[in-house]
Write a protein that holds these residues in place. Structure first.
Motif, PDB file in Angstrom:
ATOM      1  N   GLU A 147       1.828  -6.003  -1.099  1.00  0.00           N
ATOM      2  CA  GLU A 147       2.958  -5.283  -1.693  1.00  0.00           C
ATOM      3  C   GLU A 147       2.535  -4.529  -2.939  1.00  0.00           C
ATOM      4  O   GLU A 147       2.915  -3.374  -3.150  1.00  0.00           O
ATOM      5  N   ALA A 148       1.739  -5.185  -3.788  1.00  0.00           N
ATOM      6  CA  ALA A 148       1.277  -4.538  -5.017  1.00  0.00           C
ATOM      7  C   ALA A 148       0.410  -3.328  -4.688  1.00  0.00           C
ATOM      8  O   ALA A 148       0.531  -2.268  -5.327  1.00  0.00           O
ATOM      9  N   TYR A 149      -0.447  -3.471  -3.686  1.00  0.00           N
ATOM     10  CA  TYR A 149      -1.310  -2.355  -3.296  1.00  0.00           C
ATOM     11  C   TYR A 149      -0.479  -1.175  -2.806  1.00  0.00           C
ATOM     12  O   TYR A 149      -0.723  -0.024  -3.183  1.00  0.00           O
ATOM     13  N   HIS A 150       0.498  -1.481  -1.977  1.00  0.00           N
ATOM     14  CA  HIS A 150       1.353  -0.418  -1.432  1.00  0.00           C
ATOM     15  C   HIS A 150       2.076   0.342  -2.535  1.00  0.00           C
ATOM     16  O   HIS A 150       2.137   1.575  -2.516  1.00  0.00           O
ATOM     17  N   LEU A 151       2.615  -0.367  -3.517  1.00  0.00           N
ATOM     18  CA  LEU A 151       3.338   0.285  -4.611  1.00  0.00           C
ATOM     19  C   LEU A 151       2.413   1.172  -5.436  1.00  0.00           C
ATOM     20  O   LEU A 151       2.782   2.292  -5.821  1.00  0.00           O
ATOM     21  N   LEU A 152       1.203   0.681  -5.708  1.00  0.00           N
ATOM     22  CA  LEU A 152       0.235   1.476  -6.466  1.00  0.00           C
ATOM     23  C   LEU A 152      -0.218   2.691  -5.665  1.00  0.00           C
ATOM     24  O   LEU A 152      -0.388   3.784  -6.218  1.00  0.00           O
ATOM     25  N   ASP A 153      -0.405   2.499  -4.368  1.00  0.00           N
ATOM     26  CA  ASP A 153      -0.792   3.591  -3.475  1.00  0.00           C
ATOM     27  C   ASP A 153       0.247   4.720  -3.532  1.00  0.00           C
ATOM     28  O   ASP A 153      -0.091   5.907  -3.664  1.00  0.00           O
ATOM     29  N   ALA A 154       1.520   4.355  -3.437  1.00  0.00           N
ATOM     30  CA  ALA A 154       2.588   5.362  -3.468  1.00  0.00           C
ATOM     31  C   ALA A 154       2.581   6.119  -4.791  1.00  0.00           C
ATOM     32  O   ALA A 154       2.723   7.353  -4.819  1.00  0.00           O
ATOM     33  N   ALA A 187       5.186  -2.110   7.809  1.00  0.00           N
ATOM     34  CA  ALA A 187       4.019  -1.853   8.647  1.00  0.00           C
ATOM     35  C   ALA A 187       2.782  -2.551   8.089  1.00  0.00           C
ATOM     36  O   ALA A 187       2.003  -3.159   8.834  1.00  0.00           O
ATOM     37  N   VAL A 188       2.612  -2.478   6.771  1.00  0.00           N
ATOM     38  CA  VAL A 188       1.464  -3.130   6.130  1.00  0.00           C
ATOM     39  C   VAL A 188       1.511  -4.639   6.351  1.00  0.00           C
ATOM     40  O   VAL A 188       0.500  -5.272   6.659  1.00  0.00           O
ATOM     41  N   ASP A 189       2.691  -5.221   6.212  1.00  0.00           N
ATOM     42  CA  ASP A 189       2.836  -6.671   6.392  1.00  0.00           C
ATOM     43  C   ASP A 189       2.493  -7.113   7.815  1.00  0.00           C
ATOM     44  O   ASP A 189       2.110  -8.266   8.037  1.00  0.00           O
ATOM     45  N   SER A 190       2.650  -6.203   8.774  1.00  0.00           N
ATOM     46  CA  SER A 190       2.418  -6.564  10.178  1.00  0.00           C
ATOM     47  C   SER A 190       0.979  -6.345  10.621  1.00  0.00           C
ATOM     48  O   SER A 190       0.620  -6.668  11.759  1.00  0.00           O
ATOM     49  N   MET A 191       0.122  -5.796   9.742  1.00  0.00           N
ATOM     50  CA  MET A 191      -1.260  -5.497  10.115  1.00  0.00           C
ATOM     51  C   MET A 191      -2.129  -6.741  10.027  1.00  0.00           C
ATOM     52  O   MET A 191      -2.357  -7.284   8.943  1.00  0.00           O
ATOM     53  N   TRP A 194      -5.444  -6.107   7.903  1.00  0.00           N
ATOM     54  CA  TRP A 194      -5.177  -5.461   6.630  1.00  0.00           C
ATOM     55  C   TRP A 194      -6.393  -5.367   5.706  1.00  0.00           C
ATOM     56  O   TRP A 194      -6.615  -4.317   5.100  1.00  0.00           O
ATOM     57  N   PRO A 195      -7.213  -6.426   5.537  1.00  0.00           N
ATOM     58  CA  PRO A 195      -8.368  -6.287   4.636  1.00  0.00           C
ATOM     59  C   PRO A 195      -9.264  -5.103   5.008  1.00  0.00           C
ATOM     60  O   PRO A 195      -9.723  -4.365   4.120  1.00  0.00           O
ATOM     61  N   GLN A 234      -2.838   3.708  12.132  1.00  0.00           N
ATOM     62  CA  GLN A 234      -3.057   2.262  12.024  1.00  0.00           C
ATOM     63  C   GLN A 234      -1.764   1.458  12.144  1.00  0.00           C
ATOM     64  O   GLN A 234      -1.798   0.247  12.351  1.00  0.00           O
ATOM     65  N   ILE A 235      -0.630   2.133  12.029  1.00  0.00           N
ATOM     66  CA  ILE A 235       0.651   1.436  12.082  1.00  0.00           C
ATOM     67  C   ILE A 235       0.909   0.964  13.509  1.00  0.00           C
ATOM     68  O   ILE A 235       0.788   1.754  14.454  1.00  0.00           O
ATOM     69  N   PRO A 236       1.235  -0.313  13.685  1.00  0.00           N
ATOM     70  CA  PRO A 236       1.497  -0.827  15.033  1.00  0.00           C
ATOM     71  C   PRO A 236       2.544  -0.003  15.762  1.00  0.00           C
ATOM     72  O   PRO A 236       3.516   0.460  15.160  1.00  0.00           O
TER      73      PRO A 236
END
Length: 244
Positions: A147-154, A187-191, A194-195, A234-236
């Motif tokens: 979650e933190a990565y996604h927020l920083l990415d945005a 989508a990120v949570d479902s990967m 992810w690493p 990459q999104i399922p």
């Protein structure tokens, strides 16, 4: 086709727009109370409340209860908040396919990268690049949560778009980012991998940043296009099908 009936609160919205254009009211000003507004515009207090709620949702006002200088309805300007809410609702209704949102992001970000590279050096650009570098460093932190990565990415993408010096593009980018935030996080949570995905994203981000910092607009635009398209792939499938 019959005309839509005029809603009584439209008069409030139109007059506030006119007052903003004329300079009669400006950012930070507090609107009069409900009773005064109702009497001024000849509408009911219920209509005033409805108009205030709409302007609040649009990011034009910030309303709060109580008393004092910070209570009531204060004129602000946060257009991306209102646009994000509207886009999220239309995406949820399947009116705006995610694939089209992705394509719009590509158009905006690649243009912004080229335009940003063409801008003369400035303190604002230096500040934006420093902010982008700090976001990259935060995303590279070992053990960072998804979650933190996604927020920083945005935030990273919005900051880079600001280098173009176009307030409308920056607002639209912030709006799109906010609109798809929940979808991307899901989508990120479902990967399961992810690493590996995150490692590739980090590689992409550093390449994009280096091209932007070196003012290689064409390279930055190309890398951004490839980056956005790659992540979408990459999104399922079930996530894409459930939101398009």
């Amino acid at each position: 086709m019959t005309d839509q009936p005029r809603r009584s609160y439209d008069l409030l919205l139109e007059n506030i727009e006119a007052d903003l254009r004329s300079g009669a009211i400006s950012l930070g000003d507090q609107l009069p109370g409900e009773r005064t507004l109702a009497e001024t515009y000849g509408i009911s207090r219920a209509s005033v409340r409805e108009g205030i709620r709409i302007l609040d949702a649009m990011g034009v006002l910030r309303s709060s209860s109580g008393s004092g200088p910070k209570s009531g309805a204060i004129i602000i300007s946060e257009p991306s908040a209102g646009l994000s809410s509207a886009l999220r609702l239309h995406m949820a209704s399947s009116r705006l396919p995610v694939a089209d949102i992705v394509q719009t992001r590509i158009l905006l970000e690649t243009w912004a990268a080229a335009a940003g590279a063409a801008q003369p050096p400035s303190d604002a650009a230096d500040t934006a690049l420093a902010s982008a570098a700090a976001l990259l460093e935060a995303m590279d932190a070992p053990g960072i949560e998804r979650e933190a990565y996604h927020l920083l990415d945005a935030q990273f993408h919005v900051v880079l778009s600001s280098l173009a010096g176009n307030a409308v593009i920056e607002t639209m980018m912030a709006s799109l980012s906010g609109a798809i935030s929940g979808y991307v996080q899901k989508a990120v949570d479902s990967m399961d991998d992810w690493p590996a995905v995150m490692t590739q994203l980090q590689h992409h981000h550093h390449g994009i940043y280096d091209a932007v910092a070196a003012r290689r607009g064409d390279d930055a635009a190309k890398l951004l296009r490839e980056h956005i398209q790659w992540f979408y792939l990459q999104i399922p499938r079930e996530e894409k099908d459930g939101s398009s």
